[in-house]
Design a protein around this motif. Structure first.
Motif, PDB file in Angstrom:
ATOM      1  N   TYR A   8     -84.964  66.007   4.012  1.00 42.97           N
ATOM      2  CA  TYR A   8     -85.145  65.318   2.729  1.00 42.97           C
ATOM      3  C   TYR A   8     -84.141  64.177   2.609  1.00 42.97           C
ATOM      4  N   ASN A   9     -82.872  64.444   2.926  1.00 43.76           N
ATOM      5  CA  ASN A   9     -81.842  63.413   2.843  1.00 43.76           C
ATOM      6  C   ASN A   9     -81.995  62.370   3.941  1.00 43.76           C
ATOM      7  N   ALA A  10     -82.442  62.796   5.120  1.00 45.85           N
ATOM      8  CA  ALA A  10     -82.615  61.862   6.234  1.00 45.85           C
ATOM      9  C   ALA A  10     -83.748  60.872   5.971  1.00 45.85           C
ATOM     10  N   ALA A  11     -84.754  61.291   5.217  1.00 44.72           N
ATOM     11  CA  ALA A  11     -85.885  60.405   4.918  1.00 44.72           C
ATOM     12  C   ALA A  11     -85.422  59.171   4.138  1.00 44.72           C
ATOM     13  N   GLY A  12     -84.422  59.331   3.276  1.00 44.71           N
ATOM     14  CA  GLY A  12     -83.814  58.189   2.606  1.00 44.71           C
ATOM     15  C   GLY A  12     -84.403  57.782   1.274  1.00 44.71           C
ATOM     16  N   PHE A  13     -85.596  58.230   0.938  1.00 43.32           N
ATOM     17  CA  PHE A  13     -86.194  57.783  -0.326  1.00 43.32           C
ATOM     18  C   PHE A  13     -85.400  58.263  -1.534  1.00 43.32           C
ATOM     19  N   ASN A  14     -84.700  59.383  -1.388  1.00 50.24           N
ATOM     20  CA  ASN A  14     -83.907  59.894  -2.506  1.00 50.24           C
ATOM     21  C   ASN A  14     -82.716  58.985  -2.819  1.00 50.24           C
ATOM     22  N   LYS A  15     -82.279  58.208  -1.847  1.00 47.00           N
ATOM     23  CA  LYS A  15     -81.127  57.322  -2.037  1.00 47.00           C
ATOM     24  C   LYS A  15     -81.460  56.130  -2.931  1.00 47.00           C
ATOM     25  N   ILE A  16     -82.748  55.869  -3.112  1.00 49.58           N
ATOM     26  CA  ILE A  16     -83.165  54.799  -4.027  1.00 49.58           C
ATOM     27  C   ILE A  16     -83.854  55.389  -5.256  1.00 49.58           C
ATOM     28  N   GLY A  17     -83.642  56.687  -5.466  1.00 48.61           N
ATOM     29  CA  GLY A  17     -84.081  57.332  -6.696  1.00 48.61           C
ATOM     30  C   GLY A  17     -85.513  57.811  -6.721  1.00 48.61           C
ATOM     31  N   LEU A  18     -86.184  57.832  -5.579  1.00 45.20           N
ATOM     32  CA  LEU A  18     -87.575  58.273  -5.548  1.00 45.20           C
ATOM     33  C   LEU A  18     -87.675  59.774  -5.349  1.00 45.20           C
ATOM     34  N   MET A  19     -88.797  60.325  -5.771  1.00 47.49           N
ATOM     35  CA  MET A  19     -89.145  61.714  -5.496  1.00 47.49           C
ATOM     36  C   MET A  19     -90.179  61.716  -4.373  1.00 47.49           C
ATOM     37  N   ARG A  20     -90.370  62.861  -3.765  1.00 47.50           N
ATOM     38  CA  ARG A  20     -91.308  62.971  -2.642  1.00 47.50           C
ATOM     39  C   ARG A  20     -92.698  62.467  -3.030  1.00 47.50           C
ATOM     40  N   ASP A  21     -93.193  62.867  -4.206  1.00 48.27           N
ATOM     41  CA  ASP A  21     -94.543  62.470  -4.610  1.00 48.27           C
ATOM     42  C   ASP A  21     -94.665  60.974  -4.886  1.00 48.27           C
ATOM     43  N   ASP A  22     -93.540  60.283  -5.096  1.00 48.56           N
ATOM     44  CA  ASP A  22     -93.571  58.825  -5.283  1.00 48.56           C
ATOM     45  C   ASP A  22     -93.924  58.111  -3.982  1.00 48.56           C
ATOM     46  N   THR A  23     -93.768  58.796  -2.851  1.00 53.44           N
ATOM     47  CA  THR A  23     -93.955  58.156  -1.545  1.00 53.44           C
ATOM     48  C   THR A  23     -95.334  58.412  -0.939  1.00 53.44           C
ATOM     49  N   ILE A  24     -96.183  59.148  -1.621  1.00 55.53           N
ATOM     50  CA  ILE A  24     -97.517  59.455  -1.084  1.00 55.53           C
ATOM     51  C   ILE A  24     -98.370  58.184  -1.071  1.00 55.53           C
TER      52      ILE A  24
END
Length: 105
Positions: A16-32
């Motif tokens: 989850y942290n390696a994916a990086g989207f959380n570092k810009i404030g996104l949630m997993r479902d925001d990236t679908i």
């Protein structure tokens, strides 16, 4: 068995942290990826959930353009990530498949 479960959770958090989207404030479902089913699921979201999603996406786009990330205390944490879109998406897919089945008859 408990050690295997802890190991799996640890790997999920790492990924989850390696994916990086959380570092810009996104949630997993925001990236679908937004295909037809996802667009219909988004249309069905409650207004506040949809507006929160749009805020996160706009903030992430702004950060991306600036090649910046949020301060670490503002990163989305694995435990805080809610799969808000998943129930709506599952319903849309189920309905679409049902319609396809009826069309075959």
């Amino acid at each position: 068995m408990a050690a295997t479960g802890r190991l799996l959770v640890g790997f999920r958090k790492w990924y989850y942290n390696a994916a990086g989207f959380n570092k810009i404030g996104l949630m997993r479902d925001d990236t679908i990826h937004e295909d037809g089913d996802v667009k219909e699921a988004l249309r069905r979201l409650p207004e506040k959930v949809y507006n929160d999603r749009m805020f996160r996406l706009k903030r992430a786009l702004d950060l991306s353009m600036k090649q910046a990330v949020l301060p670490k205390e503002q990163w989305t944490q694995y435990e805080e990530d809610v799969h808000y879109l998943e129930p709506y998406l599952e319903e849309v897919i189920r309905e679409r498949k049902e319609v396809e089945e009826w069309s075959k008859k």
